[in-house]
Design a protein around this motif. Structure first.
Motif, PDB file in Angstrom:
ATOM      1  N   ILE A   1       0.717  -1.236   0.118  1.00 31.19           N
ATOM      2  CA  ILE A   1      -0.093   0.083  -0.031  1.00 31.19           C
ATOM      3  C   ILE A   1       0.811   1.167   0.098  1.00 31.19           C
ATOM      4  O   ILE A   1       1.652   1.364   0.883  1.00 31.19           O
TER       5      ILE A   1
ATOM      6  N   SER B   1      -0.621   7.818  -0.946  1.00 27.31           N
ATOM      7  CA  SER B   1      -1.757   8.333  -1.930  1.00 27.31           C
ATOM      8  C   SER B   1      -1.073   9.222  -3.046  1.00 27.31           C
ATOM      9  O   SER B   1      -1.502   9.095  -4.279  1.00 27.31           O
TER      10      SER B   1
ATOM     11  N   HIS C   1      -6.819  -2.290   5.049  1.00 27.72           N
ATOM     12  CA  HIS C   1      -6.339  -1.562   3.967  1.00 27.72           C
ATOM     13  C   HIS C   1      -6.406  -0.315   4.500  1.00 27.72           C
ATOM     14  O   HIS C   1      -5.837   0.656   4.178  1.00 27.72           O
TER      15      HIS C   1
ATOM     16  N   GLN D   1      -3.721   2.394   5.056  1.00 28.80           N
ATOM     17  CA  GLN D   1      -3.586   3.527   3.782  1.00 28.80           C
ATOM     18  C   GLN D   1      -3.587   4.999   4.838  1.00 28.80           C
ATOM     19  O   GLN D   1      -2.728   5.904   4.450  1.00 28.80           O
TER      20      GLN D   1
ATOM     21  N   ASP E   1      -0.410   7.401   4.515  1.00 33.97           N
ATOM     22  CA  ASP E   1      -0.550   9.092   4.045  1.00 33.97           C
ATOM     23  C   ASP E   1      -0.164   9.970   5.164  1.00 33.97           C
ATOM     24  O   ASP E   1       0.507  11.029   4.878  1.00 33.97           O
TER      25      ASP E   1
END
Length: 686
Positions: free
Chosen positions: A54, A57, A108, A112, A116
């Motif tokens: 992952i 972003s 997830h 995430q 970030d």
């Protein structure tokens, strides 16, 4: 219920750990460790449900990509110290109540969010207990995720290649964080634990499951002791002893029910678990009792507030109704004056026609009188001439000629005056007739376009007439519909104007006199609406008060039946007869206005329909009750209320109402027997 686990630890060279080896074990794959020249192969490891990289972003939006081997080898090569932290791992427990898809989505989302926040890359591996582990005593609900993060932030290099740069904020020492104005790492970790609690509870609440709590048992006010950490050695001893005892039991053909702990830590943890179980049972009982008390208290407060609000609304309606009642005599006088004005108007029109006919007759008589006067004058002249024995006058004699023309001039002047007077009166009558015709055409136009959205509220939208005062409201449209049907208004016509003229011709004095309500709407819909609201305010206040009284009685009856929808509907059927009786008494009062009586009759029909539907649903709902005692209690209540309802109002039920009741009675394998009304033959059973 789900438990809260969100712990973190560093993967450090000082502890003999490698980021590549850790990633290979957690993801169940084969990875080459370039720093140590080894290949770690855990591809045969069971229980790994998924493993995904992952990216932050920003990197994902730039279409960056990296595989697992490159990622963790770069993480190793980026660190130079022999005791360096090469990765950070978060271990989270995934709620077993959720589906596999929801658990993966939740893990997830957490990964995430952290990627970030810190700009690091996450490697999320989701595990489940294998059958072998379950056989050895593992909890089959132990779904969890191992999420490894790089300790350095990720960025794009010159070749659009991912590189690892400076240390992430969470990896800085407390000294450096203090210089940068940040809190201690322990505070940061506490915030991340709260983040997992928030994300997990959002998903659990979405599916109406119990929530988790990140606080310690002490902070939660629970007297629960933490168990000791078993460690790898003690865990292995416990599992080996478990398997040995299980094998022996199977060889002897005995039923295996587990074994007592074989290590000191295991024995201590077993005692702690037993003690905590007793504490939890007692605390949960106290919590549930307190929660039930709080809910009942809150429900009571809400009921009191609703009752107070209904009282305030009733007082306001009574005050408003009193004000309207004061204006009621003025409205009645105005209505009577309007009727008298219309009567005088049409009477004046008939009188004008009679006057015109009389004036024509008078004119004819005047002409005849003038003609006779002329004849008499000629006779008198001739007689006078003869009596004077004078010779016949000379027609060219000026005196005779002047007398003749003077007489003729007076006669012509009188005739012209009669003609002018007749024309003036004829013009006034024609103008009045044209004005009347234009008014009737306007009435016909309003009647024909009553369903147009430009002139009436939109059907089905429940528009508020106060927002569109210039339009016909729903009630006014119904009144006009009945008037249109009485006139035989044809909606399928070829020419709008021809149909309009035809309808206008039907507006005779008798027709308008018999439909004053519809005429008031066509003349001034806003004034008629205001007058109607003032007249029906008494019914609004009456029904509001009656509904409040019935609701209180329903709540009292429902309390003895239960708290389900079946109990609520059963309670409402018990109060239906007295409710309808009160409305009928209101209708029979001499002081009740006709408009209020119409509304009351409509309300009775609606209540009969609603009560019949409640019988159907309540009888059918008997199958859903959880005890035979509850079924019998509801059945007896329904039987009692249906008997009185059938006796009193059977002759007012429609076929649809009867069908609804019979649909419910099918649960008891019988049909409703219509009660015999007084002085009426009994209708056939249905």
């Amino acid at each position: 219920m789900a438990i809260f686990i969100a712990s973190t630890k560093s993967i450090s060279r000082g502890n003999g750990q490698s980021a590549v080896a850790s990633a290979s074990y957690r993801t169940g794959c084969e990875l080459e460790d370039k720093r140590y020249g080894k290949t770690h192969d855990y591809s045969k490891k069971h229980g790994v449900m998924s493993a995904d990289i992952i990216l932050p972003s920003a990197l994902a939006a730039a279409n960056a990509d990296i595989d697992r081997s490159d990622l963790w080898n770069k993480a190793e090569s980026a660190e130079k110290r022999k005791d360096a932290r090469v990765a950070r791992e978060w271990l989270i427990n995934l709620p077993y109540e959720l589906s596999a898809k929801d658990r993966k989505t939740l893990a997830h989302k957490f990964a995430q969010t952290l990627a970030d926040r810190y700009g690091t890359i996450a490697d999320c591996a989701i595990h489940k207990p294998t059958q072998r582990e379950i056989d050895r005593g593992a909890d089959p609900r132990n779904f969890h995720a191992h999420i490894m993060f790089t300790t350095r932030t990720a960025a794009l290099g010159n070749n659009n290649e991912i590189i690892l740069t400076e240390k992430a904020d969470i990896e800085l020492s407390d000294t450096k964080r203090h210089k940068l104005g940040m809190e201690r790492v322990s505070v940061e970790i506490k915030e991340v634990r709260q983040l997992w609690e928030q994300l997990a509870n959002e998903k659990l609440a979405e599916h109406k499951h119990d929530l988790i709590d990140c606080r310690s048992y002490a902070d939660q006010g629970k007297d629960i002791e933490p168990q000791l950490k078993m460690g790898s050695v003690a865990t292995k001893l416990e599992r080996d002893a478990y398997e040995t005892a299980k094998s022996v039991a199977m060889e002897k053909g005995e039923v295996f029910n587990g074994i007592a702990p074989v290590t000191i830590r295991g024995e201590i943890n077993a005692m702690i678990a037993e003690r905590n179980s007793l504490v939890l049972e007692a605390s949960n009982r106290i919590i549930f009792e307190q929660r039930d008390y709080d809910e009942r208290l809150e429900t009571t407060k809400r009921c009191i507030e609703r009752a107070n609000q209904r009282i305030r609304n009733t007082k306001r309606d009574i005050e408003w109704s009193s004000k309207r009642c004061k204006n009621l005599p003025n409205w009645i006088d105005g209505n009577h004056k309007a009727i008298e004005s219309n009567t005088r108007r049409y009477s004046d029109t008939a009188q004008a026609n009679e006057n015109l006919t009389q004036r024509i007759e008078d004119t004819k008589q005047a002409i005849n009188s003038i003609t006779e006067a002329i004849g008499r004058s000629d006779i008198e002249i001739n007689s006078a001439v003869e009596q004077s024995a004078r010779p016949a006058p000379n027609p060219f004699d000026d005196k005779y000629r002047r007398a003749f023309y003077e007489r003729k001039r007076r006669i012509d002047q009188e005739l012209r005056e009669y003609d002018r007077q007749a024309k003036r009166e004829s013009y006034a009558d024609e103008k009045e007739n044209n004005d009347l015709r234009a008014t009737l055409n306007a009435f016909a136009h309003y009647l024909m376009t009553r369903h147009n959205e430009k002139f009436s509220l939109r059907p089905g939208f429940r528009d508020n007439p106060a927002d569109y005062p210039e339009k016909f409201d729903y009630r006014q449209v119904k009144v006009l519909d009945r008037f249109a049907n009485e006139l035989g208004l044809n909606n399928d016509f070829d020419s709008f104007r021809e149909e309009q003229r035809r309808i206008a011709d039907l507006f005779t004095f008798d027709v308008m006199q018999n439909n004053l309500n519809a005429m008031d709407i066509l003349i001034n819909r806003q004034k008629e609406r205001k007058n109607y609201q003032e007249v029906t305010a008494d019914f609004d206040a009456f029904i509001t008060s009656l509904d409040a009284s019935r609701t209180a009685k329903n709540n009292e009856l429902q309390g003895s039946l239960g708290h389900s929808d079946i109990s609520r509907m059963t309670a409402e059927t018990l109060t239906a007869v007295s409710y309808l009786d009160n409305i009928e008494q209101y209708i029979n009062k001499e002081t009740t206005a006709n408009e209020c009586k119409v509304l009351a009759q409509e309300h009775i029909s609606e209540t009969l329909r609603r009560t019949s539907t409640q019988y159907e649903l309540a009888y059918q709902g008997l199958r859903t009750l959880d005890s035979n005692e509850s079924v019998q209690k509801h059945a007896r209540a329904l039987e009692s209320s249906l008997s009185g309802f059938n006796t009193k109002y059977a002759d007012k039920l429609t076929e649809s109402d009867i069908k609804s009741i019979n649909n419910g009675l099918e649960v008891l394998s019988r049909k409703l027997e219509i009660a015999k009304p007084i002085n009426r033959p009994s209708p056939s059973p249905f």
